[in-house]
Design an enzyme around this catalytic site. Structure first.
Site, PDB file in Angstrom:
ATOM      1  N   THR A 329       5.075  -5.966   0.573  1.00 24.81           N
ATOM      2  CA  THR A 329       6.386  -6.526   0.239  1.00 24.81           C
ATOM      3  C   THR A 329       6.464  -7.963   0.733  1.00 24.81           C
ATOM      4  O   THR A 329       6.932  -8.863   0.035  1.00 24.81           O
ATOM      5  CB  THR A 329       7.519  -5.706   0.889  1.00 24.81           C
ATOM      6  OG1 THR A 329       7.430  -4.368   0.423  1.00 24.81           O
ATOM      7  CG2 THR A 329       8.886  -6.265   0.538  1.00 24.81           C
ATOM      8  N   TRP A 332       4.227 -10.179  -1.380  1.00 23.77           N
ATOM      9  CA  TRP A 332       4.777 -10.409  -2.711  1.00 23.77           C
ATOM     10  C   TRP A 332       5.664 -11.653  -2.722  1.00 23.77           C
ATOM     11  O   TRP A 332       5.725 -12.392  -3.709  1.00 23.77           O
ATOM     12  CB  TRP A 332       5.597  -9.192  -3.159  1.00 23.77           C
ATOM     13  CG  TRP A 332       6.169  -9.337  -4.548  1.00 23.77           C
ATOM     14  CD1 TRP A 332       5.565  -8.999  -5.718  1.00 23.77           C
ATOM     15  CD2 TRP A 332       7.443  -9.882  -4.905  1.00 23.77           C
ATOM     16  NE1 TRP A 332       6.380  -9.301  -6.778  1.00 23.77           N
ATOM     17  CE2 TRP A 332       7.542  -9.839  -6.307  1.00 23.77           C
ATOM     18  CE3 TRP A 332       8.512 -10.397  -4.171  1.00 23.77           C
ATOM     19  CZ2 TRP A 332       8.657 -10.284  -6.997  1.00 23.77           C
ATOM     20  CZ3 TRP A 332       9.629 -10.855  -4.851  1.00 23.77           C
ATOM     21  CH2 TRP A 332       9.694 -10.787  -6.260  1.00 23.77           C
ATOM     22  N   HIS A 333       6.359 -11.883  -1.596  1.00 27.20           N
ATOM     23  CA  HIS A 333       7.322 -12.984  -1.560  1.00 27.20           C
ATOM     24  C   HIS A 333       6.679 -14.354  -1.542  1.00 27.20           C
ATOM     25  O   HIS A 333       7.348 -15.353  -1.785  1.00 27.20           O
ATOM     26  CB  HIS A 333       8.258 -12.827  -0.365  1.00 27.20           C
ATOM     27  CG  HIS A 333       9.330 -11.816  -0.616  1.00 27.20           C
ATOM     28  ND1 HIS A 333       9.130 -10.473  -0.462  1.00 27.20           N
ATOM     29  CD2 HIS A 333      10.603 -11.957  -1.044  1.00 27.20           C
ATOM     30  CE1 HIS A 333      10.234  -9.836  -0.790  1.00 27.20           C
ATOM     31  NE2 HIS A 333      11.139 -10.703  -1.146  1.00 27.20           N
ATOM     32  N   GLY A 334       5.394 -14.421  -1.234  1.00 30.57           N
ATOM     33  CA  GLY A 334       4.739 -15.715  -1.262  1.00 30.57           C
ATOM     34  C   GLY A 334       3.359 -15.616  -0.668  1.00 30.57           C
ATOM     35  O   GLY A 334       3.118 -14.779   0.200  1.00 30.57           O
ATOM     36  N   PHE A 484       7.884 -17.142  -5.961  1.00 31.32           N
ATOM     37  CA  PHE A 484       7.555 -15.731  -6.058  1.00 31.32           C
ATOM     38  C   PHE A 484       6.759 -15.426  -7.301  1.00 31.32           C
ATOM     39  O   PHE A 484       7.037 -15.987  -8.330  1.00 31.32           O
ATOM     40  CB  PHE A 484       8.843 -14.918  -6.054  1.00 31.32           C
ATOM     41  CG  PHE A 484       9.576 -15.109  -4.793  1.00 31.32           C
ATOM     42  CD1 PHE A 484       9.572 -14.119  -3.833  1.00 31.32           C
ATOM     43  CD2 PHE A 484      10.173 -16.301  -4.506  1.00 31.32           C
ATOM     44  CE1 PHE A 484      10.208 -14.327  -2.644  1.00 31.32           C
ATOM     45  CE2 PHE A 484      10.803 -16.505  -3.317  1.00 31.32           C
ATOM     46  CZ  PHE A 484      10.829 -15.523  -2.382  1.00 31.32           C
TER      47      PHE A 484
END
Lengths: 484, 397
Positions: A329, A332-334, A484
């Site tokens: 998670t 995924w954000h960066g 993202f």
């Protein structure tokens, strides 16, 4: 192209509305064929053309990557159905699709990150390819893989028409910043959807709410945070206020985008699920993750955590699964370690709440639980903001009074004093005030309701003009969720 | 039609209004003739970008088109003013790097914020290297504080309380930084005398000083050039415009702030006697003013005819009285636009003045001076707002 730009608002939106509604209706009448499906097909075609243009405007080359990615899953869906009774083939098909999609994502988004991380080992120095992240790839990759998995699980029938499938993947409303809409949610509406004035208005107002939250609140908060961040000798209160401002900015920015997406969908006749439910009013971290970016946590739950075994194989396996989910998670954000840390940081608190002090927490007064949650969330977004650990470390020396700075300094007074109304609105609207007002509105008599609706509409018209003025007046309009 | 349907249609009148509004902006954007130049912003506006496959595929066309859209947006200036008005209603006092205050006459006044100077050392080094290269000349450096320094007391309380760069500190920093160069002191204090007599030392809507401010600057400067101060009264100045909105105002376009007036000093003996030569354009006149600019937005450009790399002013009737025994008659000024309103006050006391704008003059000014042995005085004049980021100054030696 972003929704809160003059280009979208004035040119794209106007052109789309004209083509989708009056021209779409007209074409639906002229072209021979079965009336119901034909009308929708015409509108789908218009939507698809506009969506591809919308995406190609920002990614003139990577638009082909999206076409490829969606083609893979479209074919995969057909194969999964064709080999209905051959589990081995089906599995291979699914794995193939996942490997292709995740490899594209891995190369386009994470190549530099992976190689850079390997380079941290002394003696290794691999050249970095320096690939620019294609807009929205994280979102559409998750949409398209969710489709393949759902077809594999026989939760949804495969889409036979590629253009219809592409319409779903490329739909400009949620293409570049979510929510992550599952195919099962819109498969019916892709074939048959209702368009009417009250729904259109409702969607339009929802879009406007998002626009106002983005332009009139998030952008202003961003400017405040930028101003505060630059001050030398930040005080402790200033440093925490800064992180709070960034948290608020991120929340308004991102949830505004979801508002606009949901609103646009509704105008066109699609019903998307809510993506945010007042996360900053949460009473625990567990609560927070039920309210923040719901479509993403749902994706990780259904397509990763549960398949990994969830909590069904003992505590140790559950902990492992949670670790994997929160690691990813974060990632995924960066493509940067601070995002991974941010994910794990949240994972740790979720585990603690689940296994250690969750029960105890529930006995505490609501205010205490809320403050506990806010502190963790706000601090977490500090981690989220600084992609260089050294910069965050430096910032923390101010937040924890190690830098020899004051506890409270005058530098924050100007930031606050110059922006009181926006700050007040931003803080009040963290809490579900609007739904309460809506409840009140629904309890009014018919006549009063109409008056309020009309007055609200005119107020919105004023705010729309103000938003356009604000967009014209400032070039400050970066969308934060573009990494993202 | 059913009653319900009619009601739904009526209820949504604001929706139609908003859609019409968006559409109207789109239509006006498309049909209205495009402007080439924005007087308000004093810059060329973006044109419709050139179309090519290459420019589309690398995204250049798209970003240029968005600039074109925002530059050519219908009612652009009015919309900016709407957003500023709304911010002010919300209690904002600092908008787009402009601070609103009430001045000594209780009028609204706009101040440009002072940004942290990053190139102080570089500036001092440049000046020192420059003066070291000169064979013999009296070099004077004059740094002029801007309005935000002058109105320090009137700034919003909370604004004052924060830690921020002060022009006063920069002025103090330069004391003792220069070698073989005189540094003009006490300008801040001299200018502040103007407050007591309610004379605007600075424009309310522009980042420059007024003619009165420049006069105070002249009084302060004179001793360093060994010229006696020629006292002026109000009658020596004449108002040439009363509707000047300057560059600071252009950042907010707020008509709640009233326009400035512009004054000039003009000696009646100049006409027909002095020659002002703009070396780059080869124009020759007998006045340091180009009053054609008074009909434009950019009225400050009337002083010394806007920007020129080199201007040559000759006054054969100059009064060469000096406070020392020198008889200096020739002055070089290296400057930014603050000097444009001060130069007229020096014309009466120099036979020859050369005005260099190093942003545009590309040669070596020190070599030029050494080649012109008649040059006796050199004045370097900058205001603190532009001193720090003026790239031209780096090239003077």
């Amino acid at each position: 192209m972003v929704f809160s730009s003059l280009l979208f608002l004035i040119l794209f939106f106007a052109a789309f509305l004209i083509c989708y509604f009056p021209v779409g209706a007209l074409l639906g009448k002229i072209i021979p064929g079965r009336s119901l499906s034909k009308a929708v097909a015409v509108r789908n075609a218009i939507l698809l053309i506009f969506s591809l243009f919308f995406y190609a405007w920002g990614e003139p080359r990577c638009v082909f990557l999206m076409l490829l990615s969606s083609l893979v899953d479209y074919i995969d869906g057909l194969l999964l159905e064709k080999f209905e009774d051959r589990p081995g083939v089906r599995k291979t098909c699914l794995i193939l699709s996942l490997v292709i999609n995740l490899s594209i994502l891995g190369v386009m988004k994470y190549a530099d990150f992976f190689l850079g991380s390997i380079n941290m080992i002394p003696g290794i120095s691999l050249p970095l390819p320096g690939i620019a992240l294609p807009i929205g790839i994280s979102f559409y990759t998750f949409q398209t893989t969710s489709y393949s998995i759902d077809v594999y699980r026989k939760k949804v029938k495969a889409e036979r028409n590629y253009f219809r499938y592409l319409t779903y993947i490329s739909m400009f409303s949620q293409l570049i910043a979510g929510p992550i809409v599952r195919y099962s949610k819109v498969s019916e509406e892709l074939k048959n959807r209702n368009i009417n004035l009250s729904q259109f208005s409702k969607g339009f107002y929802r879009f406007l709410i998002g626009l106002f939250r983005k332009v009139l609140i998030a952008n202003q908060l961003g400017a405040m945070w930028d101003g505060l961040r630059g001050t030398e000798n930040l005080s402790v209160v200033g440093a925490w206020l800064g992180m709070l401002l960034f948290t608020l900015q991120l929340y308004y920015d991102f949830s505004a985008y979801s508002d606009m997406a949901i609103g646009l969908g509704l105008m066109m006749g699609f019903h998307f699920d809510e993506n945010f439910r007042y996360p900053l009013s949460s009473l625990s971290l567990t609560d927070f993750w039920r309210r923040w970016h719901i479509s993403l946590s749902g994706w990780f739950r259904d397509y990763l955590y549960i398949p990994l075994g969830g909590n069904r194989h003992g505590k140790l396996k559950e902990l492992r699964n949670l670790f994997i989910v929160w690691f990813l998670t974060g990632l995924w954000h960066g493509a940067s370690w601070n995002f991974v840390l941010w994910g794990l940081y949240h994972g740790v608190f979720l585990v603690l709440e689940k296994f250690v002090y969750g029960k105890f927490l529930e006995k505490l007064p609501k205010a205490v639980r809320h403050i506990y949650t806010l502190i963790i969330v706000v601090f977490g977004f500090g981690l989220f903001y600084f992609d260089k650990m050294s910069e965050f470390g430096n910032y923390l020396t101010y937040a924890f009074k190690i830098a020899g700075n004051a506890f409270a300094g005058p530098e924050i007074l100007w930031v606050i004093g110059n922006n009181i109304p926006i700050l007040l609105v931003a803080i009040v609207c963290m809490y579900p005030v609007f739904p309460k007002l809506l409840e009140k509105y629904h309890s009014l008599g018919e006549k009063k309701k109409d008056t309020v609706y009309l007055v609200g509409g005119f107020a919105a018209a004023g705010l729309l003009l103000l938003s356009i003025a604000e967009l014209v007046g400032s070039s400050f309009n970066p969308f934060l969720y573009f990494r993202f | 039609m059913k009653k319900e349907t009619v009601k739904t249609i009526l209820k949504n009148i604001p929706v139609y209004i908003m859609l019409a509004m968006l559409l109207a902006f789109a239509v006006f954007f498309i049909v209205l003739p495009k402007k080439e130049f924005s007087e308000n912003e004093n810059r060329m506006l973006a044109k419709f970008p050139e179309l090519s496959i290459k420019k589309i595929s690398n995204g250049e066309f798209q970003s240029e088109f968005e600039n074109f859209l925002s530059d050519q947006f219908p009612l652009r200036d009015n919309l900016l003013s709407v957003s500023v008005r709304a911010s002010r209603l919300g209690g904002k006092k600092e908008i787009n790097d402009v601070i609103y205050i009430r001045d000594e006459k209780d009028r609204l006044r706009l101040l440009d914020v002072y940004k942290k100077p990053e190139n102080k050392e570089k500036f001092a080094n440049t000046v020192n290297t420059f003066s070291g290269k000169l064979n013999n000349a009296n070099v004077v450096v004059m740094l002029v504080p801007t309005a935000v320094n002058h109105y320090e007391e009137e700034l919003p309380k909370l604004y004052k309380m924060q830690e921020r760069p002060l022009e006063k500190d920069t002025l103090n920093y330069f004391e003792g930084q220069f070698s073989n160069v005189s540094y003009v002191m006490g300008i801040s204090e001299t200018l502040s005398l103007g407050k007591a007599t309610c004379d605007s030392m600075y424009y309310r809507t522009d980042h420059h000083w007024t003619m009165q401010g420049a006069y105070k600057g002249y009084c302060c400067l004179a001793p360093y050039l060994y010229i006696p101060v020629k006292e002026k009264t109000y009658d020596d100045f004449q108002t040439v415009s009363e509707d000047f909105y300057g560059t600071t105002w252009s950042k907010v376009c707020d008509t709640a702030v009233s326009p400035d007036s512009i004054e000039i000093y003009e000696n009646p003996e100049w006409a027909g006697n002095i020659t002002v030569t703009y070396e780059d354009t080869k124009e020759i006149t007998d006045s340091p003013y180009n009053k054609e600019y008074l009909n434009k937005k950019d009225k400050y450009s009337m002083y010394l005819n806007n920007q020129h790399s080199l201007i040559h002013i000759e006054n054969p009737n100059a009064d060469l009285e000096r406070t020392d025994d020198s008889e200096h008659s020739s002055l070089v000024i290296i400057k930014d636009s603050y000097a444009n309103s001060l130069v007229p006050l020096l014309i009466d006391q120099y036979e020859t003045i050369w005005v260099f704008d190093p942003r545009y003059y590309k040669g070596s000014i020190s070599s030029w001076i050494n080649e012109h042995k008649e040059v006796e005085d050199v004045l370097i004049l900058y205001n603190l707002g532009t001193m720090d980021d003026d790239r031209g100054i780096g090239a003077i030696y």
